[in-house]
Design an enzyme around this catalytic site. Structure first.
Site, PDB file in Angstrom:
ATOM      1  N   ASP A  39      17.083  54.513  21.970  1.00  0.00           N
ATOM      2  CA  ASP A  39      18.030  53.417  21.705  1.00  0.00           C
ATOM      3  C   ASP A  39      18.859  53.053  22.939  1.00  0.00           C
ATOM      4  O   ASP A  39      19.766  52.231  22.868  1.00  0.00           O
ATOM      5  CB  ASP A  39      18.956  53.781  20.538  1.00  0.00           C
ATOM      6  CG  ASP A  39      19.768  55.032  20.820  1.00  0.00           C
ATOM      7  OD1 ASP A  39      19.620  55.610  21.924  1.00  0.00           O
ATOM      8  OD2 ASP A  39      20.571  55.431  19.963  1.00  0.00           O
ATOM      9  N   GLU A  41      20.824  55.159  24.772  1.00  0.00           N
ATOM     10  CA  GLU A  41      21.897  56.114  25.105  1.00  0.00           C
ATOM     11  C   GLU A  41      21.413  57.054  26.203  1.00  0.00           C
ATOM     12  O   GLU A  41      20.242  57.422  26.237  1.00  0.00           O
ATOM     13  CB  GLU A  41      22.277  56.917  23.852  1.00  0.00           C
ATOM     14  CG  GLU A  41      22.993  56.078  22.818  1.00  0.00           C
ATOM     15  CD  GLU A  41      23.297  56.859  21.549  1.00  0.00           C
ATOM     16  OE1 GLU A  41      22.869  58.024  21.436  1.00  0.00           O
ATOM     17  OE2 GLU A  41      23.958  56.281  20.661  1.00  0.00           O
ATOM     18  N   ARG A  98      42.209  46.793  38.517  1.00  0.00           N
ATOM     19  CA  ARG A  98      43.115  45.637  38.594  1.00  0.00           C
ATOM     20  C   ARG A  98      43.882  45.411  37.302  1.00  0.00           C
ATOM     21  O   ARG A  98      44.864  44.690  37.280  1.00  0.00           O
ATOM     22  CB  ARG A  98      42.323  44.385  39.011  1.00  0.00           C
ATOM     23  CG  ARG A  98      41.966  44.433  40.492  1.00  0.00           C
ATOM     24  CD  ARG A  98      41.131  43.266  40.922  1.00  0.00           C
ATOM     25  NE  ARG A  98      39.766  43.365  40.402  1.00  0.00           N
ATOM     26  CZ  ARG A  98      38.822  42.449  40.629  1.00  0.00           C
ATOM     27  NH1 ARG A  98      39.090  41.403  41.367  1.00  0.00           N
ATOM     28  NH2 ARG A  98      37.611  42.613  40.151  1.00  0.00           N
ATOM     29  N   HIS A 132      42.877  49.935  44.261  1.00  0.00           N
ATOM     30  CA  HIS A 132      43.440  48.584  44.299  1.00  0.00           C
ATOM     31  C   HIS A 132      44.951  48.626  44.591  1.00  0.00           C
ATOM     32  O   HIS A 132      45.469  47.782  45.313  1.00  0.00           O
ATOM     33  CB  HIS A 132      43.164  47.875  42.983  1.00  0.00           C
ATOM     34  CG  HIS A 132      43.798  46.539  42.910  1.00  0.00           C
ATOM     35  ND1 HIS A 132      43.499  45.550  43.810  1.00  0.00           N
ATOM     36  CD2 HIS A 132      44.732  46.042  42.087  1.00  0.00           C
ATOM     37  CE1 HIS A 132      44.226  44.484  43.533  1.00  0.00           C
ATOM     38  NE2 HIS A 132      44.983  44.758  42.493  1.00  0.00           N
ATOM     39  N   LYS A 194      49.123  33.197  47.909  1.00  0.00           N
ATOM     40  CA  LYS A 194      47.960  32.914  47.043  1.00  0.00           C
ATOM     41  C   LYS A 194      48.389  32.858  45.587  1.00  0.00           C
ATOM     42  O   LYS A 194      49.239  33.619  45.152  1.00  0.00           O
ATOM     43  CB  LYS A 194      46.931  34.039  47.239  1.00  0.00           C
ATOM     44  CG  LYS A 194      45.883  34.154  46.165  1.00  0.00           C
ATOM     45  CD  LYS A 194      44.949  35.334  46.397  1.00  0.00           C
ATOM     46  CE  LYS A 194      45.011  36.338  45.272  1.00  0.00           C
ATOM     47  NZ  LYS A 194      44.057  37.440  45.381  1.00  0.00           N
ATOM     48  N   ARG A 196      46.494  32.985  41.772  1.00  0.00           N
ATOM     49  CA  ARG A 196      45.230  33.107  41.042  1.00  0.00           C
ATOM     50  C   ARG A 196      45.312  32.210  39.819  1.00  0.00           C
ATOM     51  O   ARG A 196      46.149  32.413  38.934  1.00  0.00           O
ATOM     52  CB  ARG A 196      44.987  34.568  40.645  1.00  0.00           C
ATOM     53  CG  ARG A 196      43.627  34.800  40.021  1.00  0.00           C
ATOM     54  CD  ARG A 196      43.346  36.282  39.794  1.00  0.00           C
ATOM     55  NE  ARG A 196      42.908  36.986  40.989  1.00  0.00           N
ATOM     56  CZ  ARG A 196      41.689  36.915  41.508  1.00  0.00           C
ATOM     57  NH1 ARG A 196      40.778  36.161  40.952  1.00  0.00           N
ATOM     58  NH2 ARG A 196      41.391  37.596  42.593  1.00  0.00           N
ATOM     59  N   ASP A 220      40.797  42.990  53.035  1.00  0.00           N
ATOM     60  CA  ASP A 220      41.260  43.123  51.657  1.00  0.00           C
ATOM     61  C   ASP A 220      40.739  44.446  51.094  1.00  0.00           C
ATOM     62  O   ASP A 220      39.906  45.103  51.721  1.00  0.00           O
ATOM     63  CB  ASP A 220      40.707  41.938  50.840  1.00  0.00           C
ATOM     64  CG  ASP A 220      41.673  41.525  49.731  1.00  0.00           C
ATOM     65  OD1 ASP A 220      42.556  42.328  49.383  1.00  0.00           O
ATOM     66  OD2 ASP A 220      41.530  40.406  49.213  1.00  0.00           O
TER      67      ASP A 220
HETATM   68  C1  R5P Z   1      43.723  41.061  44.690  1.00  0.00           C
HETATM   69  O1  R5P Z   1      44.819  41.406  44.375  1.00  0.00           O
HETATM   70  C2  R5P Z   1      42.791  41.917  45.480  1.00  0.00           C
HETATM   71  O2  R5P Z   1      43.421  42.575  46.535  1.00  0.00           O
HETATM   72  C3  R5P Z   1      41.651  41.088  46.014  1.00  0.00           C
HETATM   73  O3  R5P Z   1      42.185  40.093  46.863  1.00  0.00           O
HETATM   74  C4  R5P Z   1      40.887  40.426  44.925  1.00  0.00           C
HETATM   75  O4  R5P Z   1      40.644  41.328  43.902  1.00  0.00           O
HETATM   76  C5  R5P Z   1      39.595  39.856  45.453  1.00  0.00           C
HETATM   77  O5  R5P Z   1      38.947  39.231  44.396  1.00  0.00           O
HETATM   78  P1  R5P Z   1      38.126  37.898  44.633  1.00  0.00           P
HETATM   79  O6  R5P Z   1      37.112  38.215  45.704  1.00  0.00           O
HETATM   80  O7  R5P Z   1      37.478  37.640  43.284  1.00  0.00           O
HETATM   81  O8  R5P Z   1      39.069  36.826  45.022  1.00  0.00           O
END
Ligand code: R5P
Length: 319
Positions: A39, A41, A98, A132, A194, A196, A220
Site C-alpha cells: 500500500d 507504507e 518557515r 531558516h 520586500k 510577500r 539567502d
Molecule cells: C524568506 O524569508 C527566506 O529567507 C527566503 O528569502 C525565501 O524563503 C525564499 O523563497 P522564494 O525563493 O520562494 O522567494
C-alpha cells in the site's frame, strides 16, 4: 562517547551528500533495507548492528518533504529500538521551518511540531545547517548544533576577487547575514524592502544603500520559487547595478524557479548540496553547487569526540 563506535546511516533524502560525508569521515555507510508495503507504507530494517553505538542518521526533510520526514521518523524509531547508545539526526535542510509562528489566526506552528516529533521518534541530538531562523534551535529541548555554510560560501566568493562590491540583503530578515558577508568580503551593504504577496509572489519595493555601478552579491538561506532573489536582482539591475551573483545555502528550487532564474538578470547562481539538485535545474545554465560535506563531516567527528563545534566558526562574527 569515544567508547561507542560511530556508525552513519543515510535515508533516501540525499544519499549523494551522505556518501560525501562518509568519504570525509573515512566511514562506510551503515546498511539498512528501505522497502515498501504493497500500500506504499515504508518499512526500514537495519542490517548493521547499532547496539551501544554512536549513530548518525543523515536525512534532510527536503522535497518530497512529507515522504522524507516520515522516513526520518521511522528510521529514528528503528535505530532507537535497536539499542543505539546515542542518535544524532543530521537534517542538513530542515523543512517546514518557515511556519515558525502564528502570523495569522487558526494556523499551526509546524516548525515546532517538527521539532517535537523528531525528538519523540528518538533523536538525542540534531545537527542542522542554516535553519531558516536561528531561534528555531529553541524549538528543540535536546541539543541542536547549528552549522552555517558561510565559511564555504565566503571562501568561494573571496576567490572571485570581486571589486566594487555591495552585498544586498534581499529582505530585512537577511540583514544580519548580509552584513556578515559584507564584512568578510570587504564590501558595502544595501537592503531591499520586500513584501510577500503570496507563497509565489514577491514585491521588491525599495533599496536602502547604493547599488548603481556596483557589483552585487546576494545570499539567502534558501531559493524556493526564486521570487525573492529574482525580484531583488531585477530591482538592483533597474537601479544600475553591474554584475549580479546570487545564491543560497539550500537550493530548494520549486516551480516556477526554473523559469524565473534563467530569465533573471543574474550572472551566476550558487547553492550548496544540502538538498539534492532537482533534475530540472539543468535549465539553469549558470548554476554552481558547492559541497558542505566536509563541514557536516567535521561537525559529526567533533560531536563524536566531544570537541567544540563553535570553534569551527570562530572567524564568523555572531549575530
Ligand atoms: C524568506 O524569508 C527566506 O529567507 C527566503 O528569502 C525565501 O524563503 C525564499 O523563497 P522564494 O525563493 O520562494 O522567494
Amino acid at each position: 562517547m569515544l567508547n561507542h563506535p560511530i556508525i552513519v546511516f543515510s535515508g533516501t533524502g540525499n544519499p549523494g551528500l551522505a556518501n560525501a560525508v562518509c568519504r570525509y569521515l573515512n566511514q562506510e555507510i551503515g546498511q539498512a533495507e528501505i522497502t515498501r508495503f504493497p500500500d506504499g507504507e515504508k518499512l526500514i530494517r537495519l542490517e548493521s548492528d547499532v547496539r551501544g553505538r554512536d549513530v548518525f542518521l543523515i536525512q534532510p526533510t527536503c522535497g518530497p518533504v512529507d515522504e522524507n520526514l516520515v522516513e526520518l521518523l521511522i528510521f529514528l524509531d528503528c535505530i532507537r529500538r535497536a539499542s543505539a547508545a546515542r542518535i544524532t539526526a543530521v537534517v542538513p535542510y530542515f523543512g517546514y521551518a518557515r511556519q515558525d509562528r502564528k502570523d495569522a489566526g487558526r494556523v499551526p506552528i509546524t516548525a515546532k511540531l517538527m521539532a517535537n516529533i523528531i525528538t519523540s521518534a528518538g533523536a538525542d541530538r540534531v545537527l542542522a545547517v542554516d535553519l531558516h531562523a536561528k531561534q528555531l534551535q529553541g524549538f528543540f529541548d535536546i541539543p541542536l548544533d547549528h552549522l552555517t555554510a558561510e565559511p564555504v560560501l565566503v571562501k568561494y566568493l573571496k576567490q572571485k576577487k570581486l571589486k566594487n562590491l555591495t552585498v544586498v540583503a534581499p529582505d530585512a530578515g537577511n540583514m544580519k547575514t548580509a552584513s556578515r558577508y559584507a564584512t568578510a568580503l570587504g564590501a558595502e551593504l544595501a537592503i531591499i524592502n520586500k513584501r510577500r504577496m503570496s507563497g509565489q509572489e514577491i514585491l521588491c519595493e525599495e533599496i536602502i544603500g547604493t547599488v548603481e555601478g556596483r557589483n552585487i552579491v546576494m545570499v539567502d538561506d534558501m531559493i524556493s520559487t526564486a521570487g525573492t532573489i529574482t525580484g531583488a536582482a531585477r530591482l538592483v539591475k533597474d537601479r544600475g547595478a553591474g554584475r549580479i551573483i546570487a545564491g543560497a545555502t539550500h537550493g530548494v528550487f520549486s516551480p516556477p524557479a526554473f523559469e524565473r532564474l534563467p530569465a533573471a538578470p543574474i550572472d551566476e547562481i550558487f547553492v550548496t548540496d544540502t538538498v539534492p539538485l532537482n533534475p530540472a535545474a539543468a535549465a539553469i545554465k549558470n548554476l554552481k553547487v558547492l559541497s558542505v560535506a566536509g563541514l557536516i563531516g567535521e561537525a559529526m567527528r567533533r560531536i563524536h569526540s566531544n570537541e567544540s563545534i563553535s570553534m569551527m566558526f570562530r572567524q564568523i562574527p555572531q549575530g
